[in-house]
Design an enzyme around this catalytic site. Structure first.
Site, PDB file in Angstrom:
ATOM      1  N   CYS A   1       9.914   4.102  -3.146  1.00  0.00           N
ATOM      2  CA  CYS A   1       8.829   3.150  -3.402  1.00  0.00           C
ATOM      3  C   CYS A   1       7.949   3.637  -4.552  1.00  0.00           C
ATOM      4  O   CYS A   1       7.912   4.835  -4.873  1.00  0.00           O
ATOM      5  CB  CYS A   1       7.945   3.010  -2.168  1.00  0.00           C
ATOM      6  SG  CYS A   1       8.724   2.213  -0.767  1.00  0.00           S
TER       7      CYS A   1
ATOM      8  N   CYS B   1       5.422   5.532   2.950  1.00  0.00           N
ATOM      9  CA  CYS B   1       4.465   5.881   1.892  1.00  0.00           C
ATOM     10  C   CYS B   1       3.117   6.268   2.483  1.00  0.00           C
ATOM     11  O   CYS B   1       2.447   7.174   1.984  1.00  0.00           O
ATOM     12  CB  CYS B   1       4.306   4.730   0.901  1.00  0.00           C
ATOM     13  SG  CYS B   1       5.767   4.553  -0.134  1.00  0.00           S
TER      14      CYS B   1
ATOM     15  N   GLU C   1       4.740   4.003  -4.682  1.00  0.00           N
ATOM     16  CA  GLU C   1       3.690   4.948  -4.287  1.00  0.00           C
ATOM     17  C   GLU C   1       4.238   6.369  -4.235  1.00  0.00           C
ATOM     18  O   GLU C   1       3.606   7.323  -4.702  1.00  0.00           O
ATOM     19  CB  GLU C   1       3.137   4.584  -2.896  1.00  0.00           C
ATOM     20  CG  GLU C   1       2.462   3.234  -2.822  1.00  0.00           C
ATOM     21  CD  GLU C   1       3.422   2.100  -2.465  1.00  0.00           C
ATOM     22  OE1 GLU C   1       4.587   2.116  -2.924  1.00  0.00           O
ATOM     23  OE2 GLU C   1       2.991   1.200  -1.735  1.00  0.00           O
TER      24      GLU C   1
END
Ligand code: THU
Length: 139
Positions: free
Chosen positions: A54, A90, A56
């Site tokens: 992801c 995350c 993040e």
């Protein structure tokens, strides 16, 4: 507020680099370190779907690789009807470094929601379970 706008703009720029041929859901993140430096991340998908990273976490990996471990804020932007919420994985990774960090969620329509890692992910499993003196006594 100026800083919020700046981080959202950086996250939008990062989103342009997203590699998302499978979901076509592009995400960008901009992570503000205590030093004042900003680290960008985008989602990087993989044909083995579970290997996807992801935005993040990409930003965190970028920052830590460059020697920064404490953060004030992260902005995340995607094209969806509401500001994009970070996934559970995350949240865990953000909590490892700065649970108090501000989380600025946005979308391309300009909607913004601001919260913190602690609020998004209360009761996180953290290093205290592994590094505090009591934890060293485990047999
Ligand atoms: N994704 C992110 O990068 N960040 C989020 O906060 C939500 C999900 C990515 C992972 C995957 O590439 C795509 O969005 C669809 O799940």
């Amino acid at each position: 507020m100026e800083q919020v706008e700046r981080l959202l703009a950086e996250a939008k720029r990062a989103r342009e680099n997203a590699y998302a041929p499978y979901s076509r859901f592009k995400v960008g993140a901009a992570l503000l370190g205590k030093s004042g430096r900003v680290y960008r991340g985008c989602n990087v998908e993989n044909a083995s779907y579970g290997a996807t990273i992801c935005a993040e976490r990409a930003a965190i990996v970028q920052a830590v690789s460059q020697g920064e471990r404490e953060f004030d804020a992260i902005a995340v932007v995607a094209d969806m009807p509401e500001p994009v919420p970070p996934c559970g994985l995350c949240r865990q990774v953000l909590a490892e470094f700065s649970p108090q960090m501000q989380v600025i969620m946005g979308n391309l329509a300009g909607q913004v929601r601001i919260t913190s890692v602690e609020q998004l992910y209360p009761g996180a499993f953290t290093q205290s379970a592994l590094l505090e003196p009591d934890a060293q006594q485990r047999g």
